[in-house]
Design a protein around this motif. Structure first.
Motif, PDB file in Angstrom:
ATOM      1  N   ASP A 170      32.896 -25.102  10.823  1.00  0.00           N
ATOM      2  CA  ASP A 170      33.493 -25.340  11.718  1.00  0.00           C
ATOM      3  C   ASP A 170      34.114 -26.734  12.614  1.00  0.00           C
ATOM      4  O   ASP A 170      33.456 -27.868  11.770  1.00  0.00           O
ATOM      5  CB  ASP A 170      32.079 -25.585  12.875  1.00  0.00           C
ATOM      6  N   ASN A 171      35.153 -26.254  13.387  1.00  0.00           N
ATOM      7  CA  ASN A 171      36.504 -27.849  13.306  1.00  0.00           C
ATOM      8  C   ASN A 171      36.714 -28.840  12.267  1.00  0.00           C
ATOM      9  O   ASN A 171      36.620 -29.833  11.958  1.00  0.00           O
ATOM     10  CB  ASN A 171      35.352 -28.693  14.154  1.00  0.00           C
ATOM     11  N   TYR A 172      36.780 -27.597  11.325  1.00  0.00           N
ATOM     12  CA  TYR A 172      37.478 -28.419  10.104  1.00  0.00           C
ATOM     13  C   TYR A 172      38.385 -29.223   9.657  1.00  0.00           C
ATOM     14  O   TYR A 172      39.281 -29.128  10.216  1.00  0.00           O
ATOM     15  CB  TYR A 172      37.957 -26.904   8.642  1.00  0.00           C
ATOM     16  N   LEU A 173      37.670 -30.337   9.222  1.00  0.00           N
ATOM     17  CA  LEU A 173      38.779 -31.981   8.965  1.00  0.00           C
ATOM     18  C   LEU A 173      39.026 -31.690  10.578  1.00  0.00           C
ATOM     19  O   LEU A 173      39.783 -33.021  10.824  1.00  0.00           O
ATOM     20  CB  LEU A 173      40.563 -31.257   8.386  1.00  0.00           C
ATOM     21  N   LEU A 174      37.961 -32.190  11.453  1.00  0.00           N
ATOM     22  CA  LEU A 174      38.521 -32.361  12.549  1.00  0.00           C
ATOM     23  C   LEU A 174      36.940 -32.799  13.528  1.00  0.00           C
ATOM     24  O   LEU A 174      36.556 -32.552  14.405  1.00  0.00           O
ATOM     25  CB  LEU A 174      39.340 -31.694  14.111  1.00  0.00           C
ATOM     26  N   ARG A 231      38.279 -34.775  20.148  1.00  0.00           N
ATOM     27  CA  ARG A 231      38.477 -34.417  18.682  1.00  0.00           C
ATOM     28  C   ARG A 231      40.362 -35.087  18.455  1.00  0.00           C
ATOM     29  O   ARG A 231      41.324 -35.083  19.270  1.00  0.00           O
ATOM     30  CB  ARG A 231      38.589 -33.007  17.976  1.00  0.00           C
ATOM     31  N   GLY A 232      40.309 -36.088  17.834  1.00  0.00           N
ATOM     32  CA  GLY A 232      42.015 -36.544  17.783  1.00  0.00           C
ATOM     33  C   GLY A 232      42.011 -36.198  16.150  1.00  0.00           C
ATOM     34  O   GLY A 232      41.312 -36.088  15.198  1.00  0.00           O
ATOM     35  N   GLN A 233      42.948 -37.399  15.188  1.00  0.00           N
ATOM     36  CA  GLN A 233      43.241 -37.975  13.903  1.00  0.00           C
ATOM     37  C   GLN A 233      44.113 -38.983  14.626  1.00  0.00           C
ATOM     38  O   GLN A 233      44.711 -39.253  15.336  1.00  0.00           O
ATOM     39  CB  GLN A 233      43.843 -36.089  13.521  1.00  0.00           C
ATOM     40  N   CYS A 234      44.162 -39.386  12.982  1.00  0.00           N
ATOM     41  CA  CYS A 234      45.518 -40.632  12.837  1.00  0.00           C
ATOM     42  C   CYS A 234      46.251 -39.909  12.643  1.00  0.00           C
ATOM     43  O   CYS A 234      46.947 -39.201  12.005  1.00  0.00           O
ATOM     44  CB  CYS A 234      44.724 -41.169  11.085  1.00  0.00           C
ATOM     45  N   ASP A 241      44.646 -39.974   2.085  1.00  0.00           N
ATOM     46  CA  ASP A 241      44.018 -39.110   2.377  1.00  0.00           C
ATOM     47  C   ASP A 241      44.596 -39.217   3.794  1.00  0.00           C
ATOM     48  O   ASP A 241      43.211 -38.594   4.597  1.00  0.00           O
ATOM     49  CB  ASP A 241      42.927 -39.197   2.275  1.00  0.00           C
ATOM     50  N   HIS A 242      45.344 -38.820   4.499  1.00  0.00           N
ATOM     51  CA  HIS A 242      45.573 -39.428   5.919  1.00  0.00           C
ATOM     52  C   HIS A 242      45.350 -38.231   6.806  1.00  0.00           C
ATOM     53  O   HIS A 242      45.130 -38.303   7.526  1.00  0.00           O
ATOM     54  CB  HIS A 242      47.468 -39.364   6.115  1.00  0.00           C
ATOM     55  N   GLY A 243      44.995 -36.963   6.372  1.00  0.00           N
ATOM     56  CA  GLY A 243      44.446 -35.248   7.107  1.00  0.00           C
ATOM     57  C   GLY A 243      43.079 -35.457   6.924  1.00  0.00           C
ATOM     58  O   GLY A 243      42.960 -35.377   7.927  1.00  0.00           O
ATOM     59  N   PHE A 244      42.446 -37.074   6.247  1.00  0.00           N
ATOM     60  CA  PHE A 244      41.298 -36.175   6.352  1.00  0.00           C
ATOM     61  C   PHE A 244      40.632 -37.908   7.364  1.00  0.00           C
ATOM     62  O   PHE A 244      39.859 -38.195   6.330  1.00  0.00           O
ATOM     63  CB  PHE A 244      40.498 -36.621   4.756  1.00  0.00           C
ATOM     64  N   MET A 245      40.841 -38.292   8.240  1.00  0.00           N
ATOM     65  CA  MET A 245      40.912 -39.358   8.794  1.00  0.00           C
ATOM     66  C   MET A 245      40.332 -38.696  10.761  1.00  0.00           C
ATOM     67  O   MET A 245      41.401 -39.177  11.310  1.00  0.00           O
ATOM     68  CB  MET A 245      41.401 -40.438   8.691  1.00  0.00           C
ATOM     69  N   PRO A 246      39.506 -38.048  10.595  1.00  0.00           N
ATOM     70  CA  PRO A 246      39.795 -37.372  12.467  1.00  0.00           C
ATOM     71  C   PRO A 246      39.612 -38.324  13.451  1.00  0.00           C
ATOM     72  O   PRO A 246      38.076 -39.412  12.592  1.00  0.00           O
ATOM     73  CB  PRO A 246      38.658 -36.325  12.055  1.00  0.00           C
ATOM     74  N   ILE A 247      38.817 -38.153  14.294  1.00  0.00           N
ATOM     75  CA  ILE A 247      38.574 -39.279  14.778  1.00  0.00           C
ATOM     76  C   ILE A 247      37.617 -37.958  16.207  1.00  0.00           C
ATOM     77  O   ILE A 247      38.361 -36.999  17.312  1.00  0.00           O
ATOM     78  CB  ILE A 247      39.908 -39.985  16.500  1.00  0.00           C
TER      79      ILE A 247
END
Length: 379
Positions: A170-174, A231-234, A241-247
């Motif tokens: 659920d909400n993969y990487l988010l 939900r958001g992201q950097c 690992d930029h893609g693995f920094m959610p908010i």
């Protein structure tokens, strides 16, 4: 088979792929920007729609005139071009009309821009500090501080060879292990900065995208009018690992927010008390596994084998089987010139002792146990 036949068949195949593709992907596909749940975000969306309709009408009008002229005044109908050098009337018209449109857009846009930059009189102030690759949140009025990492399910699924199907997460990487919590209908000021490289705190539903720059503090704010999880992201390319920094931001009722604040303060007090007592090996291993998954597994892998040439193996490694003092020093202070961060500012003494013990007692390692008092003495 002719080239035209091949082209037709290829086109038919592509159409079939598009039509028979995943229904969820087509259902989630949106052309427009998301509507915000914040006061200023709604104004931004309204400006976006205003400009969109203006440029649509202008575009239809301009291209309509062009197309009409091409057909109405074509040479085959005997049209003859008028010969003139300039027209003052035309020049005035095509100057005045765009100017009026720009002024009409600029007035509401300026009002909204001034609101975006006015972060005064905030009810809650949160400092968001970007780290590679996580966020640290500090509630400046409540003396609450914690790190927010990618959640364990997403972290496990994204690791090479994990065997986990990302579609089942659920909400993969988010999703994160610790979201920030704020009250609904309250003005929340976000102070963004960075500990290392440039990051960006971006949550579309809240109408915020603000760079986090080392040595600088940028301000932004929002006032959510609806409870929910957003939900958001950097939004900056901050490293591997930029893609693995959610908010993740949870907007809750005022009473729920006050209860959450009380729980965080109790947890902080318990963590401080835990750093002053001696832990059993089982306690350290249980807690250490959780800390390792959240902070170390991304580089050193869940099995402790690391990545050859990049991240050293902890299973049977010199560090984890050597002296406890050297192990504590590396985890506390990091290692210059490498990707090994200093975890001293990020974790308390109990968590550090737990993760170090876990690394020294897992994957066939059988080194000594580390207590919080050992870490405290080494700070």
């Amino acid at each position: 088979m002719s080239a035209n036949t091949i082209t037709r068949k290829l086109r038919s195949f592509l159409y079939a792929v598009l039509l028979l593709g995943p229904g969820s992907a087509l259902a989630e596909y949106k052309l427009n920007m998301p509507e915000s749940v914040t006061v200023v975000g709604k104004e931004i969306f309204g400006l976006h729609m205003l400009v969109l309709w203006i440029v649509t009408i202008v575009g239809i009008g301009v291209f309509g005139v062009i197309i009409y002229s091409l057909f109405k005044h074509r040479k085959s109908k005997g049209a003859v071009a008028s010969q003139f050098h300039e027209s003052t009337a035309v020049e005035v018209i095509w100057t005045v009309i765009p100017l009026v449109i720009l002024v009409l857009i600029a007035i509401p846009a300026t009002k909204t821009l001034l609101k975006i930059e006015d972060s005064s009189n905030a009810d809650v102030t949160v400092k968001a500090t970007g780290w590679q690759w996580k966020w640290q949140y500090e509630y400046l009025d409540e003396d609450i501080s914690f790190f927010s990492n990618l959640d364990s399910d997403s972290n496990e699924a994204r690791e090479k060879g994990s065997g986990v199907n990302v579609r089942t997460v659920d909400n993969y990487l988010l999703d994160v292990d610790k979201p920030i919590v704020v009250p609904v209908n309250k003005k929340v000021r976000i102070l963004t900065t960075s500990n290392d490289v440039i990051h960006a705190w971006w949550v579309p539903d809240l109408g915020i995208k603000r760079d986090a720059i080392p040595g600088y503090i940028n301000e932004s704010w929002f006032k959510a009018t609806e409870t929910g999880t957003y939900r958001g992201q950097c939004a900056e390319l901050c490293g591997k690992d930029h893609g693995f920094m959610p908010i993740v931001v949870k907007v809750v009722a005022e009473n729920d927010y006050q209860n959450w604040v009380a729980e965080q303060k109790e947890a902080s007090a318990a963590a401080s008390a835990g750093s002053d007592r001696e832990w059993s090996e089982d306690e350290l291993m249980t807690r250490g596994e959780e800390v390792y998954k959240a902070n170390c597994a991304a580089c050193h892998q869940a099995n402790g084998e690391g990545v050859p040439g990049t991240f050293p193996a902890l299973a049977g490694g010199e560090l984890t089987t050597g002296s406890a003092e050297g192990h504590i020093d590396i985890v506390l202070n990091g290692k210059s010139g490498t990707s090994m961060q200093a975890f001293g500012p990020q974790l308390n003494d109990a968590d550090l002792a737990a993760v170090i013990t876990y690394e020294r007692k897992s994957w066939g390692n059988d080194a000594s146990v580390v207590q919080p008092s050992d870490v405290k003495a080494a700070r």
